[in-house]
Design an enzyme around this catalytic site. Structure first.
Site, PDB file in Angstrom:
ATOM      1  N   SER A  39       0.838  -1.206   0.000  1.00  0.00           N
ATOM      2  CA  SER A  39       0.000   0.000   0.000  1.00  0.00           C
ATOM      3  C   SER A  39       0.866   1.246   0.000  1.00  0.00           C
ATOM      4  O   SER A  39       1.727   1.409   0.848  1.00  0.00           O
ATOM      5  CB  SER A  39      -0.862   0.073   1.262  1.00  0.00           C
ATOM      6  OG  SER A  39      -1.767  -0.961   1.305  1.00  0.00           O
ATOM      7  N   HIS A  71      -3.531  -0.738  -4.916  1.00  0.00           N
ATOM      8  CA  HIS A  71      -2.809  -1.953  -5.314  1.00  0.00           C
ATOM      9  C   HIS A  71      -3.204  -2.204  -6.761  1.00  0.00           C
ATOM     10  O   HIS A  71      -4.296  -2.697  -7.032  1.00  0.00           O
ATOM     11  CB  HIS A  71      -3.282  -3.157  -4.488  1.00  0.00           C
ATOM     12  CG  HIS A  71      -2.874  -3.103  -3.057  1.00  0.00           C
ATOM     13  ND1 HIS A  71      -2.159  -4.100  -2.455  1.00  0.00           N
ATOM     14  CD2 HIS A  71      -3.071  -2.172  -2.121  1.00  0.00           C
ATOM     15  CE1 HIS A  71      -1.939  -3.772  -1.198  1.00  0.00           C
ATOM     16  NE2 HIS A  71      -2.499  -2.612  -0.965  1.00  0.00           N
ATOM     17  N   HIS A  97      -3.919 -10.261   0.214  1.00  0.00           N
ATOM     18  CA  HIS A  97      -3.808 -10.323   1.682  1.00  0.00           C
ATOM     19  C   HIS A  97      -4.670 -11.448   2.248  1.00  0.00           C
ATOM     20  O   HIS A  97      -5.686 -11.810   1.656  1.00  0.00           O
ATOM     21  CB  HIS A  97      -4.288  -9.004   2.300  1.00  0.00           C
ATOM     22  CG  HIS A  97      -3.525  -7.808   1.848  1.00  0.00           C
ATOM     23  ND1 HIS A  97      -3.792  -7.166   0.669  1.00  0.00           N
ATOM     24  CD2 HIS A  97      -2.501  -7.130   2.421  1.00  0.00           C
ATOM     25  CE1 HIS A  97      -2.962  -6.148   0.523  1.00  0.00           C
ATOM     26  NE2 HIS A  97      -2.163  -6.097   1.567  1.00  0.00           N
ATOM     27  N   TYR A  99      -6.703 -11.166   4.657  1.00  0.00           N
ATOM     28  CA  TYR A  99      -8.052 -10.673   4.986  1.00  0.00           C
ATOM     29  C   TYR A  99      -9.010 -10.712   3.799  1.00  0.00           C
ATOM     30  O   TYR A  99     -10.214 -10.540   3.973  1.00  0.00           O
ATOM     31  CB  TYR A  99      -7.992  -9.256   5.572  1.00  0.00           C
ATOM     32  CG  TYR A  99      -7.431  -8.184   4.665  1.00  0.00           C
ATOM     33  CD1 TYR A  99      -8.128  -7.739   3.540  1.00  0.00           C
ATOM     34  CD2 TYR A  99      -6.197  -7.608   4.928  1.00  0.00           C
ATOM     35  CE1 TYR A  99      -7.611  -6.763   2.708  1.00  0.00           C
ATOM     36  CE2 TYR A  99      -5.670  -6.624   4.107  1.00  0.00           C
ATOM     37  CZ  TYR A  99      -6.381  -6.215   2.995  1.00  0.00           C
ATOM     38  OH  TYR A  99      -5.857  -5.258   2.173  1.00  0.00           O
ATOM     39  N   GLU A 100      -8.497 -10.957   2.584  1.00  0.00           N
ATOM     40  CA  GLU A 100      -9.391 -11.059   1.425  1.00  0.00           C
ATOM     41  C   GLU A 100     -10.189 -12.367   1.461  1.00  0.00           C
ATOM     42  O   GLU A 100     -11.150 -12.529   0.709  1.00  0.00           O
ATOM     43  CB  GLU A 100      -8.587 -10.920   0.123  1.00  0.00           C
ATOM     44  CG  GLU A 100      -8.047  -9.494  -0.041  1.00  0.00           C
ATOM     45  CD  GLU A 100      -7.062  -9.348  -1.189  1.00  0.00           C
ATOM     46  OE1 GLU A 100      -7.329  -9.880  -2.282  1.00  0.00           O
ATOM     47  OE2 GLU A 100      -6.011  -8.701  -0.988  1.00  0.00           O
ATOM     48  N   ALA A 127       2.836  -0.926   4.230  1.00  0.00           N
ATOM     49  CA  ALA A 127       2.429   0.211   5.050  1.00  0.00           C
ATOM     50  C   ALA A 127       2.074  -0.349   6.416  1.00  0.00           C
ATOM     51  O   ALA A 127       1.533  -1.453   6.509  1.00  0.00           O
ATOM     52  CB  ALA A 127       1.200   0.867   4.440  1.00  0.00           C
ATOM     53  N   MET A 214      -0.857  -5.810   7.924  1.00  0.00           N
ATOM     54  CA  MET A 214      -1.682  -6.956   7.522  1.00  0.00           C
ATOM     55  C   MET A 214      -1.057  -7.766   6.380  1.00  0.00           C
ATOM     56  O   MET A 214      -1.776  -8.368   5.575  1.00  0.00           O
ATOM     57  CB  MET A 214      -3.070  -6.457   7.102  1.00  0.00           C
ATOM     58  CG  MET A 214      -3.792  -5.687   8.200  1.00  0.00           C
ATOM     59  SD  MET A 214      -5.376  -5.067   7.640  1.00  0.00           S
ATOM     60  CE  MET A 214      -5.734  -3.829   8.895  1.00  0.00           C
ATOM     61  N   SER A 215       0.271  -7.774   6.302  1.00  0.00           N
ATOM     62  CA  SER A 215       0.902  -8.490   5.171  1.00  0.00           C
ATOM     63  C   SER A 215       2.280  -9.010   5.567  1.00  0.00           C
ATOM     64  O   SER A 215       2.595  -9.151   6.743  1.00  0.00           O
ATOM     65  CB  SER A 215       1.025  -7.538   3.969  1.00  0.00           C
ATOM     66  OG  SER A 215       1.968  -6.522   4.243  1.00  0.00           O
ATOM     67  N   ASN A 238       0.832   5.686   9.865  1.00  0.00           N
ATOM     68  CA  ASN A 238      -0.031   6.249  10.912  1.00  0.00           C
ATOM     69  C   ASN A 238       0.459   5.736  12.259  1.00  0.00           C
ATOM     70  O   ASN A 238       1.107   4.691  12.322  1.00  0.00           O
ATOM     71  CB  ASN A 238      -1.495   5.803  10.685  1.00  0.00           C
ATOM     72  CG  ASN A 238      -1.630   4.290  10.614  1.00  0.00           C
ATOM     73  OD1 ASN A 238      -1.364   3.693   9.571  1.00  0.00           O
ATOM     74  ND2 ASN A 238      -1.983   3.675  11.711  1.00  0.00           N
ATOM     75  N   HIS A 250      -7.925   4.317   5.608  1.00  0.00           N
ATOM     76  CA  HIS A 250      -7.075   3.834   4.517  1.00  0.00           C
ATOM     77  C   HIS A 250      -6.538   4.989   3.663  1.00  0.00           C
ATOM     78  O   HIS A 250      -5.415   4.916   3.164  1.00  0.00           O
ATOM     79  CB  HIS A 250      -7.871   2.837   3.663  1.00  0.00           C
ATOM     80  CG  HIS A 250      -7.065   2.177   2.582  1.00  0.00           C
ATOM     81  ND1 HIS A 250      -5.931   1.436   2.839  1.00  0.00           N
ATOM     82  CD2 HIS A 250      -7.217   2.155   1.229  1.00  0.00           C
ATOM     83  CE1 HIS A 250      -5.424   0.983   1.697  1.00  0.00           C
ATOM     84  NE2 HIS A 250      -6.184   1.411   0.707  1.00  0.00           N
TER      85      HIS A 250
HETATM   86  N1  HPA Z   1      -2.697  -1.448  11.465  1.00  0.00           N
HETATM   87  C1  HPA Z   1      -2.681  -2.482  10.603  1.00  0.00           C
HETATM   88  N2  HPA Z   1      -2.310  -2.357   9.332  1.00  0.00           N
HETATM   89  C2  HPA Z   1      -1.953  -1.134   8.905  1.00  0.00           C
HETATM   90  C3  HPA Z   1      -1.956  -0.020   9.743  1.00  0.00           C
HETATM   91  C4  HPA Z   1      -2.352  -0.182  11.106  1.00  0.00           C
HETATM   92  O1  HPA Z   1      -2.379   0.770  11.916  1.00  0.00           O
HETATM   93  N3  HPA Z   1      -1.547   1.041   9.002  1.00  0.00           N
HETATM   94  C5  HPA Z   1      -1.294   0.564   7.750  1.00  0.00           C
HETATM   95  N4  HPA Z   1      -1.544  -0.755   7.689  1.00  0.00           N
END
Ligand code: HPA
Length: 276
Positions: A39, A71, A97, A99-100, A127, A214-215, A238, A250
């Site tokens: 990302s 993506h 991912h 989560y998909e 990210a 998440m990856s 973040n 996002h």
């Molecule tokens: N948590 C999980 N995945 C992320 C985050 C987060 O704060 N920021 C970017 N991907």
């Protein structure tokens, strides 16, 4: 059998087939380094210059169409030349991912394909949220180690593989020669698709984690299991949930990636030729 059926029934055969298609399409018998752009990292790939070849990932055996904004689901081949030495880089813009909900096979298909295409080094970018309060938004952090909170492995059977040096010390040292200000941290793999709660972030910090995303973790394991050296780089997009009290979204993640793209692109293009 369709290409998706092959992915689920014989993942390594699907990766071998996709690697052969890449060699046929690019005319490059063997690539050296693979890069997975997560990302917000897609614009960093442009710093590598013009690709020698590009296609949609889902034209190749076993690749599913992309599911997330930011993506774009492309595969590129680059020829990088440094001091007369030619390096071939295979770049994946986007990834699948956990989560998909499509299972583990599509998540690791790109890196398996890359290793079958000859790549000895796999660079995984992502990210992430910063758990460690010393990190600033827009800061890249090298992954030193990980904690898997999904407990999902791309391997099954009696494959008792050592992960002591999963995120290669040799490669981290080379990258730090390029940019000595880079920090290292421990990355937690969170399945998502929800972001974490503040209580979960507190738990992760207590466990010794610095970064959450998440990856990356399944891909690192799959690449290592096939013999590649792995580098992981997280871009802190973040502060993790509860750290500042701000809500997470996002768009903020994508924007932070774009803002840091130049620095990330420069780091990648100067580092890659030194890894092989
Ligand atoms: N948590 C999980 N995945 C992320 C985050 C987060 O704060 N920021 C970017 N991907």
């Amino acid at each position: 059998m369709t290409s998706t059926e092959l992915l689920y029934s014989d993942p390594l055969a699907a990766a071998t087939q996709a690697a052969k298609e890449i060699a046929d399409r690019t005319g490059v018998a063997s690539h050296d380094v693979a890069l997975v752009m997560g990302s917000g990292w897609v614009s960093a790939a442009d710093a590598l210059g013009a690709p020698a070849y590009e296609c949609n990932a889902d034209e190749l055996t076993g690749f599913l169409p992309p599911a997330v904004e930011g993506h774009s689901g492309k595969v590129r081949s680059y020829e990088l030349v440094e001091n007369g030495k030619k390096i071939r880089a295979l770049v994946f813009l986007g990834r699948t991912h956990l989560y998909e909900g499509k299972g583990m096979e599509p998540v690791v298909h790109g890196v398996r394909t890359a290793v079958k295409a000859g790549c000895k080094v796999v660079i995984l970018t992502n990210a992430c949220g910063g758990i460690n309060t010393k990190y600033k938004v827009g800061q890249p952090v090298l992954i030193r180690d990980h904690i898997s909170l999904t407990a999902a492995s791309p391997l099954s059977g009696a494959t008792f593989i050592d992960l002591t040096d999963l995120y290669s010390k040799r490669i981290r040292a080379i990258v730090k020669q390029e940019d000595s200000s880079l920090e290292e941290g421990v990355y937690v793999h969170w399945r998502g698709p929800t972001y974490e709660t503040p209580a979960e972030i507190l738990m992760m910090r207590t466990m010794g984690a610095d970064l959450v995303g998440m990856s990356t973790v399944p891909e690192a394991i799959a690449a290592h299991a096939l013999g590649a050296e792995v580098l992981g780089i997280s871009l802190v997009t973040n502060a993790a949930a509860g750290v500042t009290g701000e809500k997470l979204n996002h768009e903020e993640v994508i924007a932070a990636g774009k803002a840091a793209a130049d620095r990330m692109g420069a780091l990648l293009s100067s580092t890659i030729p030194k890894l092989i």
